[in-house]
Design a protein around this motif. Structure first.
Motif, PDB file in Angstrom:
ATOM      1  N   ALA A  77      37.565  37.657  29.784  1.00 18.49           N
ATOM      2  CA  ALA A  77      38.979  37.488  29.444  1.00 18.49           C
ATOM      3  C   ALA A  77      39.270  38.108  28.085  1.00 18.49           C
ATOM      4  O   ALA A  77      40.272  38.808  27.893  1.00 18.49           O
ATOM      5  N   ILE A  82      42.419  40.311  26.879  1.00 20.08           N
ATOM      6  CA  ILE A  82      43.131  39.903  25.668  1.00 20.08           C
ATOM      7  C   ILE A  82      43.159  41.033  24.656  1.00 20.08           C
ATOM      8  O   ILE A  82      44.210  41.396  24.122  1.00 20.08           O
ATOM      9  N   PHE A  87      48.064  41.558  30.419  1.00 19.90           N
ATOM     10  CA  PHE A  87      48.389  40.181  30.827  1.00 19.90           C
ATOM     11  C   PHE A  87      48.433  39.977  32.313  1.00 19.90           C
ATOM     12  O   PHE A  87      48.207  38.886  32.804  1.00 19.90           O
ATOM     13  N   LEU A  90      44.896  39.377  32.960  1.00 15.64           N
ATOM     14  CA  LEU A  90      44.517  38.078  32.395  1.00 15.64           C
ATOM     15  C   LEU A  90      45.014  36.968  33.317  1.00 15.64           C
ATOM     16  O   LEU A  90      44.294  36.020  33.612  1.00 15.64           O
ATOM     17  N   PHE A  91      46.271  37.156  33.798  1.00 14.53           N
ATOM     18  CA  PHE A  91      46.842  36.113  34.641  1.00 14.53           C
ATOM     19  C   PHE A  91      46.003  35.901  35.908  1.00 14.53           C
ATOM     20  O   PHE A  91      45.669  34.778  36.264  1.00 14.53           O
ATOM     21  N   ILE A  94      42.857  34.175  35.074  1.00 15.52           N
ATOM     22  CA  ILE A  94      43.070  32.757  34.778  1.00 15.52           C
ATOM     23  C   ILE A  94      43.258  31.968  36.059  1.00 15.52           C
ATOM     24  O   ILE A  94      42.713  30.875  36.210  1.00 15.52           O
ATOM     25  N   MET A  97      39.920  31.436  37.367  1.00 12.44           N
ATOM     26  CA  MET A  97      39.181  30.409  36.621  1.00 12.44           C
ATOM     27  C   MET A  97      39.646  29.012  37.010  1.00 12.44           C
ATOM     28  O   MET A  97      38.831  28.111  37.210  1.00 12.44           O
TER      29      MET A  97
END
Lengths: 617, 577
Positions: A77, A82, A87, A90-91, A94, A97
């Motif tokens: 990440a 980051i 993003f 990243l989204f 996430i 995760m």
């Protein structure tokens, strides 16, 4: 990232505790003698749940892997999303995760659920089998083993097995998975950093083994001394009235003080050794932390690795030492669990009371004719207790057994009930050898009233009903009346429903015997065995007992281990037993005229009473 | 609990030192993530290798200082807690030794033992924990929050969602889970009770052929235990994954919102890492705090039980100016003695008892259970104090005589025989440590114990008790009598202590007694044959002395005595004669 120390909220399992400083804490040096054999037998219990265990292992494997991925994902990440400010990426990471964590938690829950339900069932079976086994064992076994030790096998030992089935096995597996997994990931992330972080591992091992060796040693002596101290305390307090009567308080305080001081010294050392482990591990971890940060930083500047790699690497390296500690701990636990299991299985291997003969009979309409033919018996080989005992009791007769303590009177009772079997000779009831009668039938023919009777922690009513389970409340009360027990029962706080505690300790010995008589009346046996109380019973209660016994003896063949003159005088036959032999037999008058052993016994025991009568009479 | 803090006083230096050292360790622990962030953000980002190395070395240094703090704290707290435990144990033990019989009647032996062992260990553990974790956890918690907020206050919002969630989960566990554990303990006790009963009562079980019934009784207790155990563990099994989930999701949240902040240049990457570190630290320390609460609530029950012992007022103590003259004659006079166990005079166990026992006399006491026989004799050595009236020995009130002198002049053999672990000889020597071997043998012969003692392979050195031989009731009683006789008492009290000895042996014991000493002897007995040769027989009924006199006198004058006589010797005996 997990914390450096293992300060997880411990789940306190109240568990079985065999009193202060039970016989084997996890620190004692207990090693199984035959781990393989024990394992095989344990497997016998686990086998039927093997699918569930297989499932548990899979879940443990999966959750260990999922926990391993987490730091890696954190690193990714940072590195891939980051820092480059991606993003969208990243989204989606996430979201991944979050799903992993939810899945992981669900798996952990499932594993916990499967584990507890399976292990509890296994332990239930283990306890059930052991208790069932106990019930089948001959009296010889109980007479020759310490009850405290048996108790501890049924409680502490099974609990140790329980605990290790519950945690150790899965822990060991998950530790191994985590350990290998971590190592693989670390190597993949950066072989160089792996090597560097390994630098502290030899120290870790050294420190761990050094400290745990000392810890174990000191905890072991701590337990031993604590055991000694607790022993002293127990003895002192249960005997405190004697201590006070003999003004021994100062002496006892001194004895206590010495052990207490010793305990404090060893205890302090044990505590320090075990407490120091944390900070030492901490510094080693921090050391590798610093090494990784330092070298990692340098590598990053050289563009060999990324920042995210450092972040995940640190987490992994921390995860690396924990399973090592865990494995060492669990190994000890498993070892003592095996030793416990072994102790449990030893009881299960005891040979039970021999089974009834295939042609064993069920007696009906028993007249109560009892015959001993040349009976010989010894508890220990070479120490004969009964030698060639022969006599014949006709139905309805009362036989008084008289003789000094240790002459063999109780042994005759033990043989008649087949608590023990004769070495040679035979015992016949209505002409049938008792070994050819079904044991359950034989024992229900016999009614036994011992002078110190065991009562169960149940209501008075149920204790009497023990004699015949199908008896109605009315029958129970009738029996109590016949036993002259009702008058005191009605004065108890809840009458027949009063619950007795501690084997009837809240009753006097005489009252306990009255209940035992009521129980025997209810059982309605053909043959009676009575152990007359020597004394300790107040005169009023004694009168009742006498009357109750007469009620009970009516129409039954009765054997009375007699201490009362009146009982002896009224017996149809007196057997005078000395040193395992019947040395005289006959009625009171016949034996007195003989002027032999009985005459002397009578003169020394009862003459004074008769004298007293003469004086006043 | 405050009352017990006194016992920490001798260790006050350690008590202050331990938390201070712990502060050092915590501060060092807390600074590590910040230092790491510095390496990442200043060193790596700017390519400053020098800074990386310096910070790395600093981290190592800090780690060592932290270790010194940690080790020091361990040592200090171990010394303090072990010292506290030992001192407290000693104080409670001394207190119990000073208890009077009526104090002892109030506490069951088993509870006194638990108070002295488990309860004090529990408190000792609490002290240890307090000095370490009670400081560490809140410090880590607060420090963690402080550091996290200082890194980024906006990101800290996550904390204020995660922390309450953890707390709620924990409270739920306390409320739902722990009562179940109490129930589970009861089920365990139940299973244990069935086992214990079956071991103790195996003869009865087998005699009545109740093996199957006992098995099913055990099985239902066993199954009950299993079901309760599963139910008790369920909340924990459910909550642990939940707590982990909260923690992991918080980390994910930090990554997401932290990432956004980094994008807006409001935060550095290294700070995210540090923040995650602090976050886990905070949440872990929260769990530790929860643990401490459980521990304290348990320990406070222990503290209450221990204080109760220490606060008990001892009601029999040595008089302020004790009369230390020796007791030589053994004359015992009861003057209108009344006694009740609660000391109020209500529900009297003895009422207006008066009699005189002249030196060397044998006084027998007879009566039904509960008539007050044992109580009467226990007033002589001041095991209890009279409620009204007085007892004189050699013309002096027992309450004025030095209690050690009083008790060492009186030997009392209690109804319940208690011997101690050790050899037979050691047990007899309890009465008088300085007795020679010859004296021990002589006394054992009188107590009719010599013969059976010699029948053991080790004779007088035979171990008794748990690891030694099992003595029969009668054998124990005879050893207890020997133990009392070797004291060479002026007054001897035998409280129904020959009950398990056969009549012939008892007669020999009593005859032997007369031959060696002329001590005043009190005998409580149930058997008429035991009492009939006494110089004086006291007949007690319901706490009143209804008659006194010799056997032949009482046979004529006392109907109750006649009754007892008839029931034991039998009507026909009278006719026979």
């Amino acid at each position: 990232m997990p914390d450096r120390r293992e300060e997880r909220p411990a789940v306190h399992n109240p568990g079985f505790r065999g009193g202060p400083g039970g016989p084997h804490s996890m620190f004692s040096k207990v090693k199984p003698e035959d781990p393989l054999g024990t394992l095989k037998r344990l497997w016998g219990y686990i086998k039927q749940y093997r699918l569930r265990f297989f499932l548990i292992f899979i879940i443990v494997f999966v959750t260990a892997l999922l926990s391993l991925i987490n730091p890696y994902l954190i690193g990714r990440a940072i590195d891939q999303y980051i820092i480059p400010k991606d993003f969208k990426g990243l989204f989606s990471l996430i979201v991944l995760m979050i799903s992993i964590h939810i899945a992981n938690s669900l798996f952990i829950w499932l594993q916990g659920y499967l584990n507890i339900t399976t292990v509890q069932k296994i332990v239930l079976q283990l306890r059930k089998d052991l208790f069932g086994k106990l019930q089948s064992l001959p009296l010889r076994f109980f007479d020759s083993s310490q009850h405290g030790d048996l108790m501890s096998r049924l409680t502490n030992d099974i609990d140790t097995v329980n605990m290790s089935l519950n945690t150790s096995i899965t822990q060991v597996f998950s530790s191994i998975v985590t350990l290998t997994g971590t190592l693989l990931v670390m190597l993949r992330l950066s072989p160089m950093l792996t090597l560097i972080s390994m630098a502290t591992i030899p120290f870790t091992l050294l420190v761990t083994s050094f400290i745990s060796r000392h810890t174990r040693e000191y905890f072991f002596s701590n337990q031993t001394i604590l055991g000694k101290l607790n022993g002293l305390i127990e003895e002192n307090i249960s005997g405190l009235k004697v201590v006070k009567v003999f003004s021994r308080e100062r002496k006892e305080i001194e004895r206590f003080g010495n052990i207490n001081r010793e305990l404090r010294e060893v205890g302090t050392k044990a505590q320090i050794y075990s407490g120091v482990m944390g900070p030492l591990m901490n510094v080693l971890n921090n050391l590798s932390f610093a090494l990784i940060a330092g070298f990692g930083g340098w590598f990053t500047v050289q563009n060999i690795i990324t920042v995210g790699t450092i972040a995940s690497f640190i987490t992994y390296s921390r995860q690396f030492t924990r399973p090592i500690n865990e494995l060492a701990n669990q190994f000890n636990m498993l070892q003592s669990a095996m030793a416990s299991a072994e102790r449990v299985f030893k009881v299960m291997d005891e040979s039970p009371e021999p089974a009834d003969l295939p042609d064993a009979v069920e007696l009906k309409d028993v007249k109560g004719d009892v015959e001993f033919r040349n009976v010989c018996f010894s508890y220990k080989e070479g120490v004969p207790v009964l030698k060639n005992v022969t006599f014949h009791a006709k139905p309805g007769q009362t036989i008084a057994l008289v003789g000094p303590t240790g002459a063999g009177k109780t042994t005759m009772v033990n043989l008649l009930t087949r608590f023990y079997d004769v070495d040679s000779g035979s015992i016949l009831i209505d002409g049938i050898d008792i070994r050819r009668i079904k044991r359950s039938c034989l024992r229900s023919l016999l009614g036994i009233v011992l002078q110190d009777t065991y009562l169960f922690s149940d209501s008075v009513k149920e204790n009497i009903r023990y004699g015949r389970l199908s008896a109605t409340d009315e029958e129970v009360k009738m029996a109590a009346r016949l036993a002259h027990a009702e008058h005191f029962i009605l004065r108890l706080p809840h009458g027949y429903d009063t619950v007795l505690s501690d084997g009837g300790e809240n009753l006097s010995q005489g009252q306990r015997q009255l209940l035992a008589i009521a129980r025997a009346i209810l059982a309605d046996p053909a043959i009676l065995i009575l152990d007359e109380a020597t004394s300790n019973i107040d005169t009023r209660t004694e009168k009742y007992i006498q009357a109750a016994m007469l009620n009970l003896m009516e129409g039954r063949t009765s054997f009375v281990i007699a201490h009362r003159l009146s009982t002896i005088r009224n017996a149809d036959m007196i057997l005078v037993i000395n040193d395992g032999e019947i040395i005289e037999r006959g009625t009171h008058r016949e034996l007195l005229e003989k002027k032999g052993f009985y005459y002397n016994l009578y003169m020394s025991q009862f003459a004074a009473e008769v004298e007293g009568v003469t004086k006043t009479g | 609990m405050k009352r017990l803090l006194v016992y920490l006083k001798p260790y006050w230096k350690m008590v202050i030192l331990a938390p201070l050292l712990m502060v050092i360790e915590v501060v060092c622990d807390l600074s590590q993530p910040t230092l790491l962030a510095k390496i990442v953000d200043d060193g790596i980002a700017k390519g400053d290798i020098d800074l990386i190395i310096r910070t790395g070395l600093l981290m190592v240094g800090v780690a060592f200082i932290g270790m010194i703090g940690g080790v020091g704290c361990t040592i200090a707290s171990s010394i303090a807690s072990q010292g506290f435990g030992a001192d407290l144990r000693s104080a409670v033990f001394r207190k119990i030794q000073s208890f009077s019989f009526s104090n002892l009647d109030r506490f069951k032996p088993s509870t006194l033992i638990t108070r002295l062992t488990n309860d004090i260990t529990q408190l000792q553990q609490l002290v240890l924990m307090s000095l370490r974790i009670v400081v560490r956890a809140p410090l880590l918690f607060l420090g963690g929050i402080l550091m996290a907020v200082s890194i980024n206050s906006r990101l800290s919002t996550i904390l204020f969602i995660a922390i309450p969630l953890q707390i709620i989960a924990f409270l739920y566990l306390m409320k739902k889970g722990f009562p179940l554990f109490t129930i589970m303990q009861q089920k365990i006790d139940r299973v244990n009770a069935v086992i214990r009963e079956n071991l103790a009562g195996i003869r009865v079980v087998k005699a009545f052929v109740r093996e199957d019934m006992e098995k099913s009784r055990f099985n239902s207790a066993n199954e009950d235990l299993m079901n309760t155990s599963i139910r008790a563990f369920m909340p924990i099994i459910t909550l642990m994954p939940f707590i982990m989930l909260v923690m992991n999701l918080s980390v994910v949240a930090v990554l997401w919102f932290g990432g956004l902040l980094v994008a807006r240049e409001n935060m550095h990457v290294g700070e995210i890492m540090a923040f995650i570190n602090y976050l886990t630290q905070i949440l872990f320390s929260l769990m530790m705090i929860g643990n401490i609460f459980i521990f304290i609530s348990r320990a406070s029950a222990s503290a209450k039980r221990v204080s109760e012992v220490l606060d008990t007022e001892v009601d029999i103590e040595n008089p302020a100016n004790p009369d230390t003259n020796p007791i030589t004659e053994g004359e015992v006079i009861f003057e209108d003695v009344s006694f009740s166990y609660d000391g109020t005079g209500e529900d009297p166990v003895l009422e207006d008892v008066s009699f005189t026992a002249y030196p060397g006399e044998t006084v027998a006491i007879i009566g039904t259970t509960g008539s007050g026989k044992s109580t009467l004799v226990s007033l002589i050595p001041r095991l209890y104090d009279v409620t009204r009236g007085r007892i004189l020995i050699d013309g002096r009130d027992v309450r004025e005589i030095d209690i050690d002198i009083l008790r060492s002049s009186i030997s009392i053999v209690l109804q319940e025989t208690i011997l101690f672990s050790g050899t037979i000889k050691e047990n007899i020597l309890w009465g008088n440590e300085f007795a020679t071997d010859e004296e021990v043998i002589e006394i054992a012969k009188i107590a009719q114990a010599h013969d059976f003692i010699m029948s053991f392979p080790d004779g007088y050195d035979t171990q008794i008790g748990q690891r030694g031989v099992d003595l029969s009731g009668g054998q124990k009683q005879r050893i207890a009598i020997a133990r009392a006789l070797i004291k060479k008492p002026v007054i001897l009290i035998l409280d129904d202590c020959t009950s398990a000895v056969d009549l012939a042996t008892e007669r020999r014991i009593l005859r032997g007694l007369k031959s060696i000493s002329r001590c005043t002897t009190f005998i409580i007995a149930q058997r008429i044959s035991t009492v009939m040769n006494a110089d004086k027989i006291l007949v007690l009924d319901d706490g009143r002395l209804i008659a006194q006199g010799t056997h032949s006198e009482l046979l004529v004058t006392c109907p109750i005595y006649q009754d007892i006589y008839k029931s034991q010797i039998g009507e026909e005996a009278v006719i026979d004669a």
